[in-house]
Motif scaffolding. Structure first.
Motif, PDB file in Angstrom:
ATOM      1  N   LEU A 163       0.830  -1.208   0.000  1.00  0.00           N
ATOM      2  CA  LEU A 163       0.000   0.000   0.000  1.00  0.00           C
ATOM      3  C   LEU A 163       0.864   1.257   0.000  1.00  0.00           C
ATOM      4  O   LEU A 163       1.988   1.268   0.510  1.00  0.00           O
ATOM      5  CB  LEU A 163      -0.914   0.003   1.235  1.00  0.00           C
ATOM      6  N   SER A 164       0.302   2.315  -0.546  1.00  0.00           N
ATOM      7  CA  SER A 164       0.989   3.604  -0.578  1.00  0.00           C
ATOM      8  C   SER A 164       0.529   4.464   0.593  1.00  0.00           C
ATOM      9  O   SER A 164      -0.529   4.216   1.186  1.00  0.00           O
ATOM     10  CB  SER A 164       0.690   4.333  -1.893  1.00  0.00           C
ATOM     11  N   HIS A 182      -1.258   7.327   2.611  1.00  0.00           N
ATOM     12  CA  HIS A 182      -2.526   8.047   2.470  1.00  0.00           C
ATOM     13  C   HIS A 182      -3.527   7.313   1.560  1.00  0.00           C
ATOM     14  O   HIS A 182      -4.485   7.913   1.088  1.00  0.00           O
ATOM     15  CB  HIS A 182      -2.295   9.470   1.949  1.00  0.00           C
ATOM     16  N   GLU A 183      -3.313   6.027   1.343  1.00  0.00           N
ATOM     17  CA  GLU A 183      -4.235   5.276   0.498  1.00  0.00           C
ATOM     18  C   GLU A 183      -5.519   4.972   1.262  1.00  0.00           C
ATOM     19  O   GLU A 183      -5.510   4.737   2.470  1.00  0.00           O
ATOM     20  CB  GLU A 183      -3.563   3.975   0.045  1.00  0.00           C
ATOM     21  N   ASP A 184      -6.646   4.979   0.554  1.00  0.00           N
ATOM     22  CA  ASP A 184      -7.940   4.606   1.129  1.00  0.00           C
ATOM     23  C   ASP A 184      -8.186   3.137   0.839  1.00  0.00           C
ATOM     24  O   ASP A 184      -8.103   2.700  -0.324  1.00  0.00           O
ATOM     25  CB  ASP A 184      -9.072   5.440   0.517  1.00  0.00           C
ATOM     26  N   ILE A 185      -8.496   2.361   1.873  1.00  0.00           N
ATOM     27  CA  ILE A 185      -8.700   0.938   1.657  1.00  0.00           C
ATOM     28  C   ILE A 185     -10.010   0.473   2.287  1.00  0.00           C
ATOM     29  O   ILE A 185     -10.569   1.111   3.185  1.00  0.00           O
ATOM     30  CB  ILE A 185      -7.525   0.091   2.205  1.00  0.00           C
ATOM     31  N   ILE A 186     -10.485  -0.658   1.771  1.00  0.00           N
ATOM     32  CA  ILE A 186     -11.648  -1.356   2.314  1.00  0.00           C
ATOM     33  C   ILE A 186     -11.202  -2.777   2.624  1.00  0.00           C
ATOM     34  O   ILE A 186     -10.612  -3.446   1.767  1.00  0.00           O
ATOM     35  CB  ILE A 186     -12.818  -1.359   1.312  1.00  0.00           C
ATOM     36  N   LEU A 187     -11.441  -3.235   3.833  1.00  0.00           N
ATOM     37  CA  LEU A 187     -11.017  -4.574   4.251  1.00  0.00           C
ATOM     38  C   LEU A 187     -12.181  -5.551   4.202  1.00  0.00           C
ATOM     39  O   LEU A 187     -13.283  -5.263   4.694  1.00  0.00           O
ATOM     40  CB  LEU A 187     -10.464  -4.535   5.678  1.00  0.00           C
ATOM     41  N   ASP A 188     -11.951  -6.711   3.596  1.00  0.00           N
ATOM     42  CA  ASP A 188     -12.911  -7.811   3.607  1.00  0.00           C
ATOM     43  C   ASP A 188     -12.302  -8.944   4.425  1.00  0.00           C
ATOM     44  O   ASP A 188     -11.262  -9.495   4.052  1.00  0.00           O
ATOM     45  CB  ASP A 188     -13.201  -8.277   2.180  1.00  0.00           C
ATOM     46  N   VAL A 189     -12.922  -9.269   5.558  1.00  0.00           N
ATOM     47  CA  VAL A 189     -12.371 -10.294   6.455  1.00  0.00           C
ATOM     48  C   VAL A 189     -13.262 -11.536   6.507  1.00  0.00           C
ATOM     49  O   VAL A 189     -13.255 -12.284   7.478  1.00  0.00           O
ATOM     50  CB  VAL A 189     -12.171  -9.723   7.883  1.00  0.00           C
ATOM     51  N   THR A 190     -14.031 -11.770   5.440  1.00  0.00           N
ATOM     52  CA  THR A 190     -14.982 -12.880   5.433  1.00  0.00           C
ATOM     53  C   THR A 190     -14.292 -14.233   5.424  1.00  0.00           C
ATOM     54  O   THR A 190     -14.596 -15.112   6.215  1.00  0.00           O
ATOM     55  CB  THR A 190     -15.905 -12.769   4.203  1.00  0.00           C
ATOM     56  N   HIS A 191     -13.393 -14.406   4.477  1.00  0.00           N
ATOM     57  CA  HIS A 191     -12.747 -15.703   4.284  1.00  0.00           C
ATOM     58  C   HIS A 191     -11.386 -15.730   4.986  1.00  0.00           C
ATOM     59  O   HIS A 191     -10.967 -14.774   5.606  1.00  0.00           O
ATOM     60  CB  HIS A 191     -12.612 -15.984   2.786  1.00  0.00           C
ATOM     61  N   GLY A 192     -10.699 -16.834   4.848  1.00  0.00           N
ATOM     62  CA  GLY A 192      -9.418 -16.958   5.532  1.00  0.00           C
ATOM     63  C   GLY A 192      -9.596 -17.592   6.898  1.00  0.00           C
ATOM     64  O   GLY A 192     -10.700 -17.910   7.336  1.00  0.00           O
ATOM     65  N   PHE A 193      -8.492 -17.786   7.589  1.00  0.00           N
ATOM     66  CA  PHE A 193      -8.553 -18.399   8.918  1.00  0.00           C
ATOM     67  C   PHE A 193      -9.300 -17.509   9.896  1.00  0.00           C
ATOM     68  O   PHE A 193      -9.329 -16.277   9.761  1.00  0.00           O
ATOM     69  CB  PHE A 193      -7.128 -18.646   9.436  1.00  0.00           C
ATOM     70  N   ALA A 212      -5.280  -2.513  10.557  1.00  0.00           N
ATOM     71  CA  ALA A 212      -5.912  -1.222  10.293  1.00  0.00           C
ATOM     72  C   ALA A 212      -5.266  -0.113  11.112  1.00  0.00           C
ATOM     73  O   ALA A 212      -4.974   0.978  10.598  1.00  0.00           O
ATOM     74  CB  ALA A 212      -7.414  -1.305  10.600  1.00  0.00           C
ATOM     75  N   ARG A 213      -5.017  -0.380  12.385  1.00  0.00           N
ATOM     76  CA  ARG A 213      -4.395   0.635  13.231  1.00  0.00           C
ATOM     77  C   ARG A 213      -2.915   0.807  12.878  1.00  0.00           C
ATOM     78  O   ARG A 213      -2.402   1.931  12.827  1.00  0.00           O
ATOM     79  CB  ARG A 213      -4.540   0.222  14.698  1.00  0.00           C
ATOM     80  N   PHE A 214      -2.248  -0.298  12.588  1.00  0.00           N
ATOM     81  CA  PHE A 214      -0.833  -0.261  12.201  1.00  0.00           C
ATOM     82  C   PHE A 214      -0.632   0.565  10.932  1.00  0.00           C
ATOM     83  O   PHE A 214       0.252   1.427  10.864  1.00  0.00           O
ATOM     84  CB  PHE A 214      -0.354  -1.704  11.986  1.00  0.00           C
ATOM     85  N   LEU A 215      -1.455   0.340   9.933  1.00  0.00           N
ATOM     86  CA  LEU A 215      -1.325   1.053   8.661  1.00  0.00           C
ATOM     87  C   LEU A 215      -1.677   2.528   8.802  1.00  0.00           C
ATOM     88  O   LEU A 215      -1.084   3.387   8.139  1.00  0.00           O
ATOM     89  CB  LEU A 215      -2.220   0.404   7.603  1.00  0.00           C
ATOM     90  N   LYS A 216      -2.611   2.826   9.677  1.00  0.00           N
ATOM     91  CA  LYS A 216      -2.978   4.223   9.910  1.00  0.00           C
ATOM     92  C   LYS A 216      -1.806   4.997  10.492  1.00  0.00           C
ATOM     93  O   LYS A 216      -1.530   6.127  10.093  1.00  0.00           O
ATOM     94  CB  LYS A 216      -4.183   4.291  10.861  1.00  0.00           C
TER      95      LYS A 216
END
Length: 388
Positions: free
Chosen positions: A131-132, A134-145, A156-160
């Motif tokens: 990610l760059s 000041h990028e705007d992101i949307i997180l999808d946490v449906t799948h995965g472990f 989310a907090r780390f990237l902010k």
């Protein structure tokens, strides 16, 4: 630019993800979807899609609708999924195909299983590199472990903090809540707001800046004019003008008490507790309370200044003199110089403000300047008379 970050899970090799109708909170329905990331991309029209999965994630099921030209690559990918040996080289041919299908930039990125702290940190590092600023992101946490959504909140907090990335939304397709109508898609944005409140309280306790709550309070119903008063109160308090700070807070306090939202109610008691110093009976008590507050924040110079001003104000209050008149305060200060507790605070204030050694006879002050524990004890001794 908006980036959709979506996790790809393991699923069942025979059938892949379960087919379902995803229902969004605005009523939109995306029928017969196996992978919510596709539905989110159609709905949100993100400019970039980052797909994160492990070496055993269901990349082959997700990409099984690829063009005939990729048939050989697909078989190789499917075999690798079965043996948990997917590589970025195997995924690369499908990125271009997905870019055409989704009309967006696409990156397929392998991540570890997040079994250890090292692997969890590696996922954060992978995200940060993808990610760059000041990028705007949307997180999808449906799948995965199942433990990845927890890691996503940390991300989310780390990237902010690290890259000033703004997480607009967190989505979760709640398959366990599926009914005859379909599967609800939950927005977990409130969790981010909770973390923002926790951060703001922590920062305020550290430096006493009410401005940390400005944007949060606007979300809860205050106006720009209201939060400007809060910022002004912070400015006046931090420039030793407790009277002006009290004036701003007293106007705003009633509006804060009227806010009745779930998130604000969760933090209301703690926030209001931090503002109640302005309700003390007179200026002297208010300033002495602020001295204690700044002492607890280890802001020693401001604590000493407020302690001295509080002693002056309290003296004038008891003498029934104007505590806001500069010349009268100056006279009171000269009279209080003969008082041992005030005189020692003066020595300490001068040493802290000017960075010079106190007079030789003030050995206890000299010692406190070289050791924080001694500084704290010195101030406790001098503050014993405050608020009495």
């Amino acid at each position: 630019m908006v980036t959709l970050v979506s996790f790809l899970g393991k699923g069942q090799h025979n059938s892949g993800y379960r087919d379902t109708d995803y229902i969004f909170d605005d009523g939109d329905v995306y029928a017969h979807q196996k992978y919510i990331g596709l539905a989110l991309q159609k709905k949100l029209e993100a400019d970039k899609v980052i797909l994160l999965g492990t070496s055993s994630s269901m990349w082959d099921v997700f990409l099984e609708a690829g063009s005939d030209a990729l048939e050989e690559q697909w078989f190789s990918l499917s075999d690798a999924v079965k043996t948990s040996s997917v590589t970025e080289e195997l995924l690369q041919p499908f990125e271009q195909y997905l870019q055409q299908q989704l009309n967006a930039q696409v990156r397929c990125i392998l991540i570890p299983f997040a079994r250890t702290t090292q692997e969890q940190i590696e996922i954060l590092s992978v995200l940060a590199n993808a990610l760059s600023e000041h990028e705007d992101i949307i997180l999808d946490v449906t799948h995965g472990f199942r433990h990845l959504p927890m890691l996503s909140l940390v991300a989310a907090r780390f990237l902010k903090v690290l890259k000033f990335v703004h997480v607009q939304h967190i989505y979760y397709g709640a398959l366990d809540m599926t009914s005859a109508e379909g599967t609800p898609v939950l927005k977990l944005d409130g969790l981010l707001n909770l973390l923002d409140w926790i951060d703001a309280l922590g920062k305020f306790d550290k430096d006493g800046d009410y401005g940390e709550f400005s944007e949060l309070l606007i979300k809860e119903g205050l106006t720009l004019s209201d939060v400007e008063q809060l910022k002004q109160a912070a400015f006046y308090e931090r420039t030793s003008n407790s009277s002006k700070a009290r004036e701003k807070l007293s106007t705003l306090f009633a509006k804060l008490e009227q806010i009745n939202t779930p998130i604000f109610n969760l933090f209301k008691t703690q926030l209001m507790k931090r503002l109640t110093w302005f309700k003390a009976a007179n200026r002297g008590l208010r300033e002495q309370q602020l001295a204690q507050e700044y002492f607890s924040r280890r802001d020693y110079l401001r604590a000493v200044i407020y302690a001295m001003e509080g002693m002056i104000s309290q003296y004038l209050y008891e003498q029934k003199q104007d505590e806001n008149d500069f010349s009268i305060r100056k006279d009171a200060q000269n009279k209080l110089k003969n008082k041992d507790s005030f005189r020692k605070l003066t020595y300490l204030r001068n040493a802290l403000a000017h960075g010079v050694k106190p007079e030789d006879r003030q050995n206890d002050i000299l010692a406190s300047l070289g050791d924080e524990q001694k500084m704290q004890q010195s101030l406790r001794d001098r503050f014993k008379h405050l608020l009495k």
